[in-house]
Write a protein that holds these residues in place. Structure first.
Motif, PDB file in Angstrom:
ATOM      1  N   HIS A 246       0.925  -1.136  -0.196  1.00 13.22           N
ATOM      2  CA  HIS A 246       0.000  -0.028   0.294  1.00 13.22           C
ATOM      3  C   HIS A 246       0.778   1.230  -0.072  1.00 13.22           C
ATOM      4  CE1 HIS A 246      -3.661   2.157   2.196  1.00 13.22           C
ATOM      5  NE2 HIS A 246      -3.100   2.932   1.027  1.00 13.22           N
ATOM      6  N   LEU A 248       1.586   5.221   0.305  1.00 18.30           N
ATOM      7  CA  LEU A 248       0.653   6.530   0.440  1.00 18.30           C
ATOM      8  C   LEU A 248       1.444   7.521  -0.181  1.00 18.30           C
ATOM      9  CD1 LEU A 248      -1.333   8.175   2.096  1.00 18.30           C
ATOM     10  CD2 LEU A 248       0.105   8.009   3.999  1.00 18.30           C
ATOM     11  N   LEU A 274      -2.438  -1.184  -3.553  1.00 19.04           N
ATOM     12  CA  LEU A 274      -3.125  -0.154  -3.154  1.00 19.04           C
ATOM     13  C   LEU A 274      -2.340   1.100  -3.127  1.00 19.04           C
ATOM     14  CD1 LEU A 274      -4.690  -1.917   0.127  1.00 19.04           C
ATOM     15  CD2 LEU A 274      -6.073  -1.534  -1.818  1.00 19.04           C
ATOM     16  N   SER A 276      -3.042   5.381  -1.908  1.00 18.98           N
ATOM     17  CA  SER A 276      -3.718   6.482  -1.455  1.00 18.98           C
ATOM     18  C   SER A 276      -3.210   7.891  -1.525  1.00 18.98           C
ATOM     19  CB  SER A 276      -3.990   6.176   0.099  1.00 18.98           C
ATOM     20  OG  SER A 276      -4.797   4.837   0.203  1.00 18.98           O
ATOM     21  N   ALA A 294      -7.210   5.076  -7.099  1.00 21.21           N
ATOM     22  CA  ALA A 294      -6.557   5.390  -6.000  1.00 21.21           C
ATOM     23  C   ALA A 294      -7.795   5.881  -5.090  1.00 21.21           C
ATOM     24  CB  ALA A 294      -5.596   6.498  -6.203  1.00 21.21           C
ATOM     25  N   MET A 295      -7.230   5.630  -3.629  1.00 22.89           N
ATOM     26  CA  MET A 295      -8.155   6.174  -2.484  1.00 22.89           C
ATOM     27  C   MET A 295      -7.659   7.793  -2.285  1.00 22.89           C
ATOM     28  SD  MET A 295      -8.327   2.736  -0.373  1.00 22.89           S
ATOM     29  CE  MET A 295      -6.474   2.342  -0.809  1.00 22.89           C
ATOM     30  N   SER A 296      -8.655   8.486  -2.415  1.00 26.81           N
ATOM     31  CA  SER A 296      -8.239   9.908  -2.202  1.00 26.81           C
ATOM     32  C   SER A 296      -8.838  10.597  -0.980  1.00 26.81           C
ATOM     33  CB  SER A 296      -8.658  10.951  -3.655  1.00 26.81           C
ATOM     34  OG  SER A 296      -8.384  10.161  -4.628  1.00 26.81           O
ATOM     35  N   HIS A 297      -7.911  11.211   0.022  1.00 24.03           N
ATOM     36  CA  HIS A 297      -8.270  11.572   1.281  1.00 24.03           C
ATOM     37  C   HIS A 297      -7.813  13.136   1.249  1.00 24.03           C
ATOM     38  CE1 HIS A 297      -8.645   7.331   2.580  1.00 24.03           C
ATOM     39  NE2 HIS A 297      -7.544   7.197   1.879  1.00 24.03           N
ATOM     40  N   LEU A 308      -3.668   7.485   7.927  1.00 25.99           N
ATOM     41  CA  LEU A 308      -3.239   7.108   6.790  1.00 25.99           C
ATOM     42  C   LEU A 308      -1.811   6.389   6.745  1.00 25.99           C
ATOM     43  CD1 LEU A 308      -4.623  10.146   4.345  1.00 25.99           C
ATOM     44  CD2 LEU A 308      -5.505   7.755   5.000  1.00 25.99           C
ATOM     45  N   ALA A 312      -0.397   2.410   5.661  1.00 27.59           N
ATOM     46  CA  ALA A 312       0.587   2.441   4.574  1.00 27.59           C
ATOM     47  C   ALA A 312       1.856   1.471   4.627  1.00 27.59           C
ATOM     48  CB  ALA A 312       1.202   3.904   4.211  1.00 27.59           C
TER      49      ALA A 312
END
Length: 495
Positions: A246, A248, A274, A276, A294-297, A308, A312
């Motif tokens: 993952h 980040l 993954l 982010s 992608a996971m957007s924060h 987060l 990661a």
């Protein structure tokens, strides 16, 4: 057997030459004869129809190699013009013998008078290995004349004017079409100005006895496409997204969301399970539309980042980050998280403000960023890229990718690796953002820091070379994404 991926410094090359000459018992003549013959055969291979050959010779043994080549050309019925530097004569026993052999065969030389004859090939045998200072005025005039004419230029061992150890040019330097290296490949021809001026590089290993190699070690490694299968084996049948890591991606300050988006996209195309984004609120809509994978924060403060960071595997920080209070707070949290880091762009500039060891990090500076990290100038970095990469690695206790023509990967206690991929079309904004994502993805998939850094730089360069097949000018970072995926799967199906 000589490792084809090994690069050497001039001390190793000289040692091998001296040992081979001592073992042969002839003062080195057989080695010079072999070098000159190999050079003639190489010239014939590349320019078989060349009828008129101009050979520009210096006073030393490189000039002797040129005389032996000229002798073979004369014996083959070619027209040969020999030019020397004004006021010079052979300065070594070997070069004097080579000049005498040529004279007995009817060859004659004339001092350079400001003009080169019209020729099908120009042979550069002026200086060769070991030049550390700018050529003098007379040699500079010859070099400028060589570069001004239209014929291809064939350099023997090293283009005259290049420092074969550092890859820099202290003054005027020959721009070669082809360089034939003798005995070993020289590390300085594969980065910086050396890469710019050497043209195509080939190697003539010459008859060096095995006994001459004792205690001689390579100064660098040269990574090309054949390294990929060993770095990127096929995935296991029962793999899932969690086993691929993952990444980040932290950055994307006001107006710079695209940089971070490219980092995340590259991480996914390079195999991360993954990815982010931790970025400003204004970029979330575009991220969801452009890269829904992608996971957007939204990250407004460090508290938003903490959760987060915990999830990661690797943190890629710097693309579009900026240097304001928001950026500094995110940098401090990422830096102190204990997570493996890939540090680029403004995160490097923040590190330069407050230098400290980062043993879990991979740093990816271009020469300007490297200069800030070392408190020097970009020109000083480029003057000795190997020394700069090593100094960065030692100062920050980290793996370092010094970007540029012939990118270098250095780490404490490791032999530096030169990346044999990439092209001038990649000199455009955003390319480094992709590299950050690629390296982070490889690190997340379990590669050790050095292998992730070198493998990522290699993938990046190779993808750029594939993408540049349609032309270097106008190449965009996103053009690399499709070939990147193919290159990340170096199995027989995708070969």
């Amino acid at each position: 057997m000589l490792d084809p991926s090994a690069l050497f410094d001039s001390a190793a090359a000289r040692s091998l030459d001296a040992r081979a000459s001592a073992l042969a018992g002839d003062g080195g003549w057989s080695l010079m004869a072999a070098a000159g013959k190999a050079a003639w055969q190489c010239l014939l291979q590349h320019w078989p129809d060349a009828r008129h050959i101009a050979v520009v010779v210096g006073a030393g043994n490189n000039g002797g190699d040129g005389c032996v080549l000229a002798l073979h050309a004369l014996q083959a019925g070619r027209q040969v013009s020999m030019l020397t530097l004004p006021g010079t004569s052979p300065s070594t026993a070997l070069s004097a013998r080579a000049a005498a052999e040529l004279a007995r065969a009817g060859g004659c030389s004339t001092p350079f008078d400001g003009h080169l004859p019209s020729a099908d090939v120009i042979v550069d045998a002026l200086f060769g290995l070991g030049l550390r200072q700018a050529p003098r005025a007379s040699a500079q005039a010859v070099i400028e004349a060589i570069n001004a004419q239209a014929a291809p230029v064939f350099a023997l061992d090293v283009p005259s004017g290049i420092d074969a150890d550092r890859g820099s040019a202290p003054g005027a330097v020959v721009r070669a079409t082809l360089t034939l290296q003798f005995i070993v490949a020289h590390r300085g021809l594969h980065t910086g100005e050396g890469l710019e001026h050497a043209g195509q590089c080939e190697l003539a290993t010459l008859p060096v006895p095995a006994d001459a190699w004792g205690g001689v070690h390579a100064a660098a490694d040269y990574w090309q496409r054949d390294r990929l299968p060993g770095l990127l084996p096929p995935r296991r049948r029962n793999a899932h997204k969690g086993t691929s890591g993952h990444v980040l991606c932290v950055g994307g300050n006001h107006g710079s969301g695209g940089a971070l988006l490219m980092t995340a996209h590259a991480a996914l195309r390079a195999g991360a399970g993954l990815a982010s984004l931790a970025t400003r609120a204004e970029h979330i809509g575009a991220a969801l539309a452009r890269l829904p994978e992608a996971m957007s924060h939204v990250v407004d403060c460090t508290a938003d980042l903490q959760a987060l960071l915990q999830r990661a595997s690797v943190v890629a920080i710097g693309p579009g980050l900026g240097q304001d209070d928001w950026a500094q707070a995110l940098w401090r949290d990422a830096r102190d998280s204990g997570k493996p880091l890939v540090v680029d762009a403004d995160a490097l500039n923040l590190l330069a403000r407050d230098p400290q060891a980062l043993p879990q990090a991979i740093l990816t500076p271009h020469p300007g960023e490297a200069a800030r990290l070392l408190e020097t100038t970009p020109a000083a970095v480029q003057a000795d890229r190997f020394a700069a990469a090593t100094a960065l690695a030692e100062r920050f206790h980290a793996v370092v990718v010094l970007k540029g023509a012939g990118s270098l990967v250095a780490a404490p206690g490791r032999r530096t690796t030169v990346i044999g991929a990439g092209n001038p079309g990649m000199a455009v904004g955003g390319m480094g953002d992709l590299l950050t994502g690629i390296i982070a993805a490889l690190r997340a998939q379990g590669l050790a820091p050095f292998e992730a850094a070198a493998g990522g730089a290699l993938l990046h360069g190779l993808a750029g070379d594939v993408a540049a097949a349609d032309g270097q000018r106008g190449l965009l970072p996103t053009d690399l994404l499709a070939p990147l995926r193919r290159l990340c799967n170096p199995d027989p199906v995708h070969a």
